[in-house]
Design an enzyme around this catalytic site. Structure first.
Site, PDB file in Angstrom:
ATOM      1  N   GLU A  78     -19.247  -4.387   4.453  1.00  0.00           N
ATOM      2  CA  GLU A  78     -18.790  -5.808   4.894  1.00  0.00           C
ATOM      3  C   GLU A  78     -17.428  -5.995   4.492  1.00  0.00           C
ATOM      4  O   GLU A  78     -16.624  -6.349   5.225  1.00  0.00           O
ATOM      5  CB  GLU A  78     -19.775  -6.760   4.358  1.00  0.00           C
ATOM      6  N   SER A 124       0.858   6.856   2.178  1.00  0.00           N
ATOM      7  CA  SER A 124       1.441   7.954   3.102  1.00  0.00           C
ATOM      8  C   SER A 124       2.592   8.628   2.128  1.00  0.00           C
ATOM      9  O   SER A 124       3.172   8.062   1.354  1.00  0.00           O
ATOM     10  CB  SER A 124       2.029   7.457   4.302  1.00  0.00           C
ATOM     11  N   GLN A 150       0.697  -1.246  -0.007  1.00  0.00           N
ATOM     12  CA  GLN A 150      -0.104   0.165  -0.031  1.00  0.00           C
ATOM     13  C   GLN A 150       0.873   1.352   0.012  1.00  0.00           C
ATOM     14  O   GLN A 150       1.614   1.460   0.973  1.00  0.00           O
ATOM     15  CB  GLN A 150      -1.048  -0.127   1.327  1.00  0.00           C
ATOM     16  N   ASN A 167      -4.824   6.685  16.567  1.00  0.00           N
ATOM     17  CA  ASN A 167      -5.971   6.640  17.553  1.00  0.00           C
ATOM     18  C   ASN A 167      -6.398   8.079  17.855  1.00  0.00           C
ATOM     19  O   ASN A 167      -7.796   8.325  18.152  1.00  0.00           O
ATOM     20  CB  ASN A 167      -5.325   5.845  18.989  1.00  0.00           C
ATOM     21  N   GLU A 168      -5.617   9.092  17.865  1.00  0.00           N
ATOM     22  CA  GLU A 168      -5.895  10.442  17.935  1.00  0.00           C
ATOM     23  C   GLU A 168      -7.151  10.953  16.746  1.00  0.00           C
ATOM     24  O   GLU A 168      -7.986  11.596  16.998  1.00  0.00           O
ATOM     25  CB  GLU A 168      -4.767  11.486  17.836  1.00  0.00           C
ATOM     26  N   SER A 202       4.629  -0.580   3.722  1.00  0.00           N
ATOM     27  CA  SER A 202       4.958  -1.950   4.440  1.00  0.00           C
ATOM     28  C   SER A 202       5.306  -3.152   3.247  1.00  0.00           C
ATOM     29  O   SER A 202       4.690  -3.102   2.440  1.00  0.00           O
ATOM     30  CB  SER A 202       3.673  -2.476   5.102  1.00  0.00           C
TER      31      SER A 202
HETATM   32  C1  LIG Z   1       4.208  -0.350  11.149  1.00  0.00           C
HETATM   33  C2  LIG Z   1       3.580   0.926  10.137  1.00  0.00           C
HETATM   34  C3  LIG Z   1       3.407   0.309   9.053  1.00  0.00           C
HETATM   35  C4  LIG Z   1       2.649   1.255   8.150  1.00  0.00           C
HETATM   36  N1  LIG Z   1       2.261   0.764   6.829  1.00  0.00           N
HETATM   37  C5  LIG Z   1       2.002   1.555   5.947  1.00  0.00           C
HETATM   38  C6  LIG Z   1       1.654   1.218   4.417  1.00  0.00           C
HETATM   39  O1  LIG Z   1       1.985   0.027   4.173  1.00  0.00           O
HETATM   40  N2  LIG Z   1       1.364   2.040   3.605  1.00  0.00           N
HETATM   41  C7  LIG Z   1       1.259   3.294   3.879  1.00  0.00           C
HETATM   42  O2  LIG Z   1       0.751   4.186   3.009  1.00  0.00           O
HETATM   43  N3  LIG Z   1       1.376   3.734   5.086  1.00  0.00           N
HETATM   44  C8  LIG Z   1       1.917   2.876   6.219  1.00  0.00           C
HETATM   45  N4  LIG Z   1       1.836   3.666   7.309  1.00  0.00           N
HETATM   46  C9  LIG Z   1       2.159   4.804   7.791  1.00  0.00           C
HETATM   47  C10 LIG Z   1       0.646   5.235   8.466  1.00  0.00           C
HETATM   48  O3  LIG Z   1      -0.447   5.188   7.592  1.00  0.00           O
HETATM   49  C11 LIG Z   1       0.901   6.578   9.253  1.00  0.00           C
HETATM   50  O4  LIG Z   1       2.145   6.616  10.121  1.00  0.00           O
HETATM   51  C12 LIG Z   1      -0.323   7.337   9.959  1.00  0.00           C
HETATM   52  O5  LIG Z   1      -1.327   7.738   8.840  1.00  0.00           O
HETATM   53  C13 LIG Z   1       0.088   8.538  10.652  1.00  0.00           C
HETATM   54  O6  LIG Z   1       0.914   9.376   9.636  1.00  0.00           O
HETATM   55  P1  LIG Z   1       2.159   9.949  10.278  1.00  0.00           P
HETATM   56  O7  LIG Z   1       3.052   8.781  10.815  1.00  0.00           O
HETATM   57  O8  LIG Z   1       2.802  10.846   9.372  1.00  0.00           O
HETATM   58  O9  LIG Z   1       1.975  10.787  11.938  1.00  0.00           O
HETATM   59  P2  LIG Z   1       1.422  12.549  11.795  1.00  0.00           P
HETATM   60  O10 LIG Z   1       0.120  12.574  10.790  1.00  0.00           O
HETATM   61  O11 LIG Z   1       2.620  13.159  11.473  1.00  0.00           O
HETATM   62  O12 LIG Z   1       0.962  12.321  13.267  1.00  0.00           O
HETATM   63  C14 LIG Z   1       1.925  12.756  14.418  1.00  0.00           C
HETATM   64  C15 LIG Z   1       1.164  12.733  15.427  1.00  0.00           C
HETATM   65  O13 LIG Z   1       0.047  13.816  15.420  1.00  0.00           O
HETATM   66  C16 LIG Z   1      -0.999  13.472  15.644  1.00  0.00           C
HETATM   67  N5  LIG Z   1      -2.020  14.246  14.720  1.00  0.00           N
HETATM   68  C17 LIG Z   1      -2.071  14.382  13.605  1.00  0.00           C
HETATM   69  N6  LIG Z   1      -3.131  15.020  13.332  1.00  0.00           N
HETATM   70  C18 LIG Z   1      -3.789  15.490  14.384  1.00  0.00           C
HETATM   71  C19 LIG Z   1      -5.170  15.736  14.406  1.00  0.00           C
HETATM   72  N7  LIG Z   1      -5.916  16.284  13.594  1.00  0.00           N
HETATM   73  N8  LIG Z   1      -6.029  15.602  15.862  1.00  0.00           N
HETATM   74  C20 LIG Z   1      -5.026  15.183  16.791  1.00  0.00           C
HETATM   75  N9  LIG Z   1      -3.868  14.649  16.657  1.00  0.00           N
HETATM   76  C21 LIG Z   1      -3.201  14.709  15.328  1.00  0.00           C
HETATM   77  C22 LIG Z   1      -1.305  12.021  15.542  1.00  0.00           C
HETATM   78  O14 LIG Z   1      -2.117  11.272  16.159  1.00  0.00           O
HETATM   79  C23 LIG Z   1       0.303  11.523  15.962  1.00  0.00           C
HETATM   80  O15 LIG Z   1       0.173  11.505  17.167  1.00  0.00           O
HETATM   81  C24 LIG Z   1       2.750   2.553   8.427  1.00  0.00           C
HETATM   82  C25 LIG Z   1       2.878   3.169   9.521  1.00  0.00           C
HETATM   83  C26 LIG Z   1       3.647   2.329  10.627  1.00  0.00           C
HETATM   84  C27 LIG Z   1       3.900   2.481  11.916  1.00  0.00           C
END
Ligand SMILES: Cc1cc2nc3c(=O)[nH]c(=O)nc-3n(C[C@H](O)[C@H](O)[C@H](O)COP(=O)(O)OP(=O)(O)OC[C@H]3O[C@@H](n4cnc5c(N)ncnc54)[C@H](O)[C@@H]3O)c2cc1C
Lengths: 322, 390
Positions: B245, B128, B125, B368-369, B162
């Protein structure tokens, strides 16, 4: 086929309870009772008796509704939601399992009954307004007189020590366990309902109370508090319903205890965070949310504390050191 | 109300149990976030497919058994209880396939689904981006029209994908209309990971494995036939199955019931040295049971024609925190051995590895936020306000 949702009849029955409470004044009934005016609350008891609640768990051939334990849970969830005062758990859930046929028939007919059950329930709720009082313990059921009233932090609850004043009727351990299970299940259901009410109250308040020029419900700190309450309650309810389904299964005690633990924890979170969201207004006697904030800790300790119920789950699932 | 399964469902469970008991590898596979482990897991996908157990709810023509959602949940419980490996094909099977079923052309279905279900093609996928995490609509990678060749040219960077290092194919959203803002003007593309112009750079994870990667796109050509849904409609396409579903992206309860069973065994072995962990063991069991029952409630609603919708957010917060709680409790029971991984570690370091993976649960699939925002706004109805800078 698996179908883990209330039936239409169950939903309709729950709505009938909601309508009766609302038509009688809703939270005003609770507030009046807390202030010592029990007329409206007693009138509610009457109306619920007409609906047949007194015979909820009494077989149809004995003049009751012959309702299931799932129905019981659903009814008590609504009673908890409305914070309806009165010895409902004692009359509808506990005593029917342990008393004689004659007494059961009286309760079925609408008589208000209360009880102690040593050591879990040392004081009888509302023994001043109940017409039947029983001291129950391992030796059996004894008609009893009420001593002096003791107040509770939950203003809707007045408690009384009982002293036996008649002949003890022996009751089987099985019947006592059954009565305790039904009462603990009803308590868990009231806690789930009380938690839902606390959440609703907080959500409504957060939408209208403004600070810094906007509703406080826009602030993420409060949103996340309330989301946490939503999550906790959403997972407590299925445990409550499964405990009800398992009331005749060998897993009964394990499942009732799991339900009580989970409901107690979820409702406790709801009580603390609902109060927090309300701020000082929630801390007044005048605002009704306090009725549920204080009801929750009372119910958490009734019909087996959380530690007691966790111990029972441990005994059921662990082999060592339970 | 009941939790009773039909004799057919019981028989289905028994059949799955028997097959798994015969076929689940006795040796633990290497982590699927390593080159070696990835191929071992792919081999396992082939074995699963050979028994027709890889996608039980799919139509038979694509390798399924056409069973309902109840059977799917039953199968997953048997699957994890048997100790079977994690599904390396999961991104394709649970995230992409529901969209292909809903929006794919007959050719796309025939081309992708059978190979997806038998482990021949493992999907990554690529959603991001460095600047688009929680705010996924901030996607900047572009798709420009190449009319001459009848397709599109992809440019830009994706990240955290991933197992993109070893995956065969990828799917992702790209901005096909440079003028359009946010959720508009995005298109859903499917592409081979070895397409000319794609560069994959592995990123080492917390546990030392290279479980995810950056993916760079430099004029990567994708023909029109590999666009999923209508061009420009990518956001709606991606979100369309969120409430139904197939798109349930449900974490099956078996994922938590199985580790709780193992946790109880661990308690029975080692509880004496850490008696104060007992309540945490009990609460782990209660949590996994609650999750199972909540799932049956959801399944019941789906069977009555309802949908999941925003409730999925309640689900996600709960399972991800439960998973951490279960694993933290195991670490308490393991005491000074908790940190060990690999040879010489208790159960080969499974608890430690799974603990680290559990820690990612509150981050991926929508943090989770973000889920709590959704619960507060869409379920509780609290005012949204305007979070975004104008
Ligand atoms: C093990 C793992 C596997 C993954 N695999 C994939 C994959 O296969 N393909 C893919 O595309 N992505 C993947 N991801 C990425 C994942 O989808 C993103 O990490 C996720 O969407 C969060 O984005 P970020 O890491 O940029 O955090 P950010 O969006 O930068 O967030 C940083 C912090 O700010 C908080 N925050 C941001 N916006 C808000 C808001 N509006 N209100 C409150 N808090 C907020 C977040 O909750 C977090 O605590 C993976 C991530 C992990 C850890």
């Amino acid at each position: 086929m698996m179908q883990f949702l209330p039936t239409d009849e169950q939903t309709a029955f729950a709505e009938a309870i909601d309508e009766i409470v609302t038509a009688n004044g809703g939270a005003d009934v609770v507030q009046a009772w807390a202030a010592g005016d029990k007329a409206a609350g007693l009138a509610l008891w009457e109306q619920f008796s007409e609906l047949g609640l007194g015979g909820l768990r009494v077989a149809e051939e004995d003049g009751g509704l012959g309702a299931s334990a799932v129905d019981l849970a659903i009814v008590f969830e609504r009673l908890g939601y409305h914070g309806v005062p009165g010895p409902y758990i004692e009359s509808l859930a506990f005593l029917p399992a342990v008393v004689s046929d004659e007494v059961r028939a009286e309760i079925c007919g609408g008589a208000m009954a209360t009880a102690t059950y040593a050591p879990f329930v040392p004081y009888a709720l509302d023994a001043d307004v109940a017409s039947l009082r029983f001291a129950v313990d391992g030796s059996g059921v004894t008609p009893a007189d009420a001593g002096d009233a003791i107040s509770s932090m939950a203003k809707t609850r007045t408690l009384f020590p009982l002293s036996g004043s008649g002949t003890t009727t022996a009751v089987s351990a099985e019947a006592l366990d059954r009565g305790f299970a039904e009462a603990a299940l009803a308590t868990a259901a009231m806690l789930v309902g009380a938690g839902e009410r606390l959440l609703d109250e907080a959500v409504e308040y957060a939408k209208i109370r403004e600070q810094f020029g906007k509703p406080v419900g826009e602030y993420q700190a409060l949103k996340h508090h309330l989301a946490n309450v939503r999550v906790a309650l959403s997972f407590a309810r299925p445990l409550m319903l499964r405990a009800a389904l398992d009331i005749d299964s060998p897993n009964r005690d394990r499942d009732v205890s799991a339900a009580k633990v989970s409901a107690a924890d979820a409702a406790t979170l709801a009580a603390k965070l609902s109060l927090q969201v309300h701020g000082a207004i929630g801390y007044t006697a005048e605002h009704h949310v306090g009725r549920w904030v204080t009801l929750v800790p009372a119910l958490v300790q009734s019909w087996g504390s959380t530690s007691f119920h966790r111990d029972r789950v441990a005994a059921a699932i662990l082999n060592q050191g339970a | 109300m009941n939790l009773d399964f039909t004799p057919e469902q019981e028989a289905f469970a028994a059949e799955a149990r028997a097959w798994l008991a015969e076929n689940v590898p006795t040796e633990r596979l290497a982590s699927m976030d390593t080159a070696e482990g990835f191929e071992q897991h792919r081999e396992w996908e082939r074995t699963l497919a050979s028994g027709n157990w890889s996608v039980v709810s799919w139509p038979a023509e694509y390798g399924g058994r056409e069973v309902g959602i109840t059977e799917w949940v039953i199968f997953e419980e048997e699957y994890y209880r048997s100790g079977a490996p994690t599904r390396v094909a999961q991104n394709g099977i649970s995230l992409l396939a529901p969209i292909v079923f809903e929006h794919g052309t007959p050719e796309q279905k025939a081309k992708y689904l059978p190979l997806m279900s038998n482990g021949t093609e493992i999907w990554a996928q690529a959603w991001s981006e460095p600047g688009a995490g929680s705010d996924l609509a901030a996607i900047r990678a572009t798709a420009t029209r190449d009319d001459a060749r009848g397709g599109w040219l992809l440019n830009g960077q994706k990240i955290w994908s991933s197992r993109a290092v070893w995956a065969d194919r990828g799917f992702g959203l790209f901005r096909s209309d440079p003028e359009a803002q946010r959720h508009r003007g995005l298109t859903y593309f499917l592409f081979p990971m070895d397409a000319p112009g794609i560069t994959v750079r592995a990123i080492e994870q917390l546990d030392g494995s290279t479980g995810f990667a950056e993916v760079f796109f430099d004029d990567v050509f994708v023909p029109d036939e590999d666009v999923l849904g209508a061009p420009g409609d990518g956001w709606n396409v991606a979100m369309s199955t969120a409430g139904n579903e197939r798109g349930l992206s449900l974490r099956a309860p078996g994922r938590f019931l199985a580790p709780v069973d193992r946790l109880i065994d661990l308690w029975d072995e080692r509880g004496e040295s850490e008696p104060s962990a007992r309540d945490a063991v009990v609460d782990s069991w209660i949590g996994a049971e609650a999750y199972k029952l909540f799932t049956w409630q959801t399944v019941s609603r789906l069977l009555q024609g309802g949908d999941v919708g925003a409730e999925g957010s309640i689900n996600k917060v709960f399972w991800s925190e439960l998973d951490i709680h279960i694993h933290e409790t195991a670490l308490r029971l393991l005491g000074p051995e908790a940190e060990l991984i690999g040879d010489g570690a208790p159960v080969g370091g499974k608890w430690a590895e799974d603990y680290l993976f559990a820690l990612a649960g509150p981050i991926y699939a929508g943090t989770n936020e973000i889920q709590r925002n959704i619960i507060a706004e869409r379920i509780l109805g609290l005012p949204r306000g305007d979070r975004r800078k104008a």
